[in-house]
Design an enzyme around this catalytic site. Structure first.
Site, PDB file in Angstrom:
ATOM      1  N   LEU A 134      22.414  38.477  23.341  1.00 12.86           N
ATOM      2  CA  LEU A 134      20.994  39.373  23.211  1.00 12.86           C
ATOM      3  C   LEU A 134      21.632  39.890  24.715  1.00 12.86           C
ATOM      4  CD1 LEU A 134      17.893  38.125  21.005  1.00 12.86           C
ATOM      5  CD2 LEU A 134      19.647  39.325  19.874  1.00 12.86           C
TER       6      LEU A 134
ATOM      7  N   GLY B  10      20.751  37.861  32.293  1.00 15.86           N
ATOM      8  CA  GLY B  10      20.110  37.792  33.462  1.00 15.86           C
ATOM      9  C   GLY B  10      21.269  36.998  34.847  1.00 15.86           C
ATOM     10  N   THR B  11      20.008  37.137  35.693  1.00 13.69           N
ATOM     11  CA  THR B  11      20.658  36.530  37.439  1.00 13.69           C
ATOM     12  C   THR B  11      21.569  34.774  36.337  1.00 13.69           C
ATOM     13  OG1 THR B  11      19.848  38.251  38.216  1.00 13.69           O
ATOM     14  CG2 THR B  11      21.078  36.414  39.773  1.00 13.69           C
ATOM     15  N   PHE B  12      19.999  34.572  36.053  1.00 12.63           N
ATOM     16  CA  PHE B  12      20.393  33.011  35.880  1.00 12.63           C
ATOM     17  C   PHE B  12      20.784  32.258  34.168  1.00 12.63           C
ATOM     18  CE2 PHE B  12      18.097  33.719  39.487  1.00 12.63           C
ATOM     19  CZ  PHE B  12      18.410  33.175  40.328  1.00 12.63           C
TER      20      PHE B  12
ATOM     21  N   LYS C  88      21.399  33.170  29.779  1.00  7.02           N
ATOM     22  CA  LYS C  88      21.929  34.198  29.285  1.00  7.02           C
ATOM     23  C   LYS C  88      20.945  33.963  27.832  1.00  7.02           C
ATOM     24  CE  LYS C  88      26.745  34.003  29.643  1.00  7.02           C
ATOM     25  NZ  LYS C  88      28.101  33.203  29.705  1.00  7.02           N
ATOM     26  N   VAL C  89      20.785  35.072  27.175  1.00  9.49           N
ATOM     27  CA  VAL C  89      19.598  35.181  25.884  1.00  9.49           C
ATOM     28  C   VAL C  89      20.428  34.954  24.753  1.00  9.49           C
ATOM     29  CG1 VAL C  89      17.228  36.165  24.770  1.00  9.49           C
ATOM     30  CG2 VAL C  89      17.736  36.013  27.673  1.00  9.49           C
TER      31      VAL C  89
ATOM     32  N   LYS D 248      17.100  31.615  26.070  1.00  5.15           N
ATOM     33  CA  LYS D 248      17.588  31.648  27.231  1.00  5.15           C
ATOM     34  C   LYS D 248      18.097  30.316  27.449  1.00  5.15           C
ATOM     35  CE  LYS D 248      15.051  34.009  30.170  1.00  5.15           C
ATOM     36  NZ  LYS D 248      14.311  34.318  31.106  1.00  5.15           N
TER      37      LYS D 248
ATOM     38  N   ASP E 281       6.659  41.782  37.307  1.00  5.21           N
ATOM     39  CA  ASP E 281       8.268  41.868  37.177  1.00  5.21           C
ATOM     40  C   ASP E 281       7.797  43.190  35.783  1.00  5.21           C
ATOM     41  OD1 ASP E 281      10.785  43.118  37.819  1.00  5.21           O
ATOM     42  OD2 ASP E 281      11.627  41.336  36.851  1.00  5.21           O
TER      43      ASP E 281
END
Length: 438
Positions: free
Chosen positions: A17, A20-22, A24-25, A40, A133
């Protein structure tokens, strides 16, 4: 879908989906129920290298307190030696801002989403969690068209508070970020969230950002001065509220209790929506003085790590040598808990002395293998109706302390205990056999 094993025998993994930096989703399905979830996947090595393991543990503990209709739910946390898996509610309606990309919203529709956003943010602030955020990617719509704030507290992993009690790390999308965050000085995360809510409301009503410039430094200057203009179609009441939300000085910015009193905001609210009587009243918000009886330290994301809930006992996962301790939750009042602990300790011939308002020292009178056993007991407030109690050995033999907890404390306190940490088998500890190659 390729032929890979089901995750922990529970989830059938699907398409990617996002990244991100840290993390995967992935989209996934719960095999037994067929329920759709988002998973995640975070690399432990990467977060260890970045020194973020403690932050993740704090947020997991706090996310168990964050159950709200307008917050995407964290359902479960699982792990292997190399990866951590957050199983999240899958919100299928897409991003709210996909709607805005087609054009500005009508005022009534924008107000509904803003009401739901403030409801979610208020609830999380009352639990000691700031998002920090809030931006388009984190605002999703469910099948019913209701707003869901996603990854509350996980999208922006929280930094340590410094000694001044403020946050010091820049994060978020510049166009949505409060001026005090951009200035790289300490800031109050909850006040910064309110600014971001103001930017979001403006965008819903206008269809474009209040602070925008091709030159990033010029955009920053506009944000620092809160320099923006209202489109002609904004109503007088909407302008008045935005003028209080988008205030550069966080001390003068409107608070959530004050937002809730604004007539424009209250229009169309239903009784089941937003701010139910079940939750702590606005006066419970962090930083306000209580002139009545003292209360224990509020259970805050940045103050206390507790993983007492089923599926969230991560002490073995992170290979940290935690000090020996026992933790339980209770629905009794703080006074009743303190009195009960004192009574049990005295019944065991322990000397009881008060270290501070909500912390006891229990001193054994008999010599053990390593001298007399000494234990501290401290009470933390989670919410008005829930407390967390932590026992820690301060001196004496560890085996004698374990016996003290199992044979004396647990039976003696059974009347006031809601749940002991670790009593229910954690998902984490039963799932070491997953194929690591997700």
């Amino acid at each position: 879908m390729d032929e890979r094993p089901a995750l922990f025998g529970k989830y059938e993994m699907g398409r990617l989906l996002g990244k991100g930096t840290f993390a995967k989703v992935y989209y996934a399905k719960q095999i037994d129920s067929g329920e759709s979830v988002a998973i995640k996947v975070i690399s432990k090595d990467q977060v260890k290298r970045e020194g973020m393991m403690e932050q993740i543990k704090r947020e997991i503990a706090v996310m168990r307190l964050v159950r709200h209709p307008n917050v995407a739910e964290l359902k479960e946390v699982m792990a292997t030696k190399t990866k951590i898996f957050f199983v999240m509610e899958y919100v299928r309606g897409g991003e709210l801002f996909a709607k805005v990309a087609k054009g500005k919203l009508k005022e009534d529709e924008a107000r509904k989403y803003f009401q739901q956003l403030i409801s979610a943010v208020d609830f999380c602030h009352s639990r000691g969690v700031s998002h920090r955020d809030l931006k388009p990617e984190n605002l999703l719509l469910d099948d019913n068209g209701d707003l869901k704030v996603s990854d509350f507290g996980l999208s922006a992993l929280p930094e340590q508070l410094r000694n001044d009690g403020l946050l010091h790390t820049q994060c978020g999308t510049p166009a949505y970020v409060a001026p005090e965050v951009l200035r790289k000085k300490g800031y109050d995360g909850s006040k910064a969230d309110i600014w971001s809510c103001g930017v979001i409301l403006y965008v819903l009503l206008a269809g474009f950002l209040p602070f925008q410039d091709e030159n990033l430094m010029k955009m920053y200057r506009k944000i620092f001065k809160a320099e923006f203009e209202f489109p002609p179609w904004f109503s007088t009441d909407a302008r008045r509220l935005l003028s209080k939300l988008l205030v550069a000085d966080p001390e003068r910015r409107i608070t959530i209790p004050a937002i809730m009193r604004v007539p424009w905001f209250r229009r169309g609210l239903t009784t089941h929506q937003a701010f139910s009587t079940e939750e702590p009243p606005p006066t419970a918000i962090e930083g306000q003085e209580d002139t009545k009886l003292p209360s224990p330290k509020f259970f805050n994301a940045f103050e206390f790590i507790s993983s007492m809930s089923s599926g969230f006992d991560l002490s073995s996962l992170f290979e940290n040598k935690r000090k020996t301790g026992s933790v339980f939750t209770s629905k009794c009042s703080v006074g009743a808990i303190m009195a009960k602990i004192e009574g049990v300790a005295k019944g065991m011939n322990f000397k009881v002395s008060k270290l501070k308002e909500f912390k006891f020292k229990l001193q054994g009178r008999t010599e053990g293998r390593k001298g007399p056993l000494a234990v501290t007991a401290e009470v933390f407030e989670v919410a008005p109706e829930v407390a967390v109690v932590e026992f820690c050995k301060s001196s004496g033999d560890t085996l004698e302390y374990a016996k003290f907890c199992e044979e004396d404390v647990r039976p003696g306190l059974k009347d006031i205990v809601w749940t002991w940490q670790g009593d229910q088998v954690s998902t984490v500890n039963n799932n070491a056999k997953l194929e690591e190659d997700q």
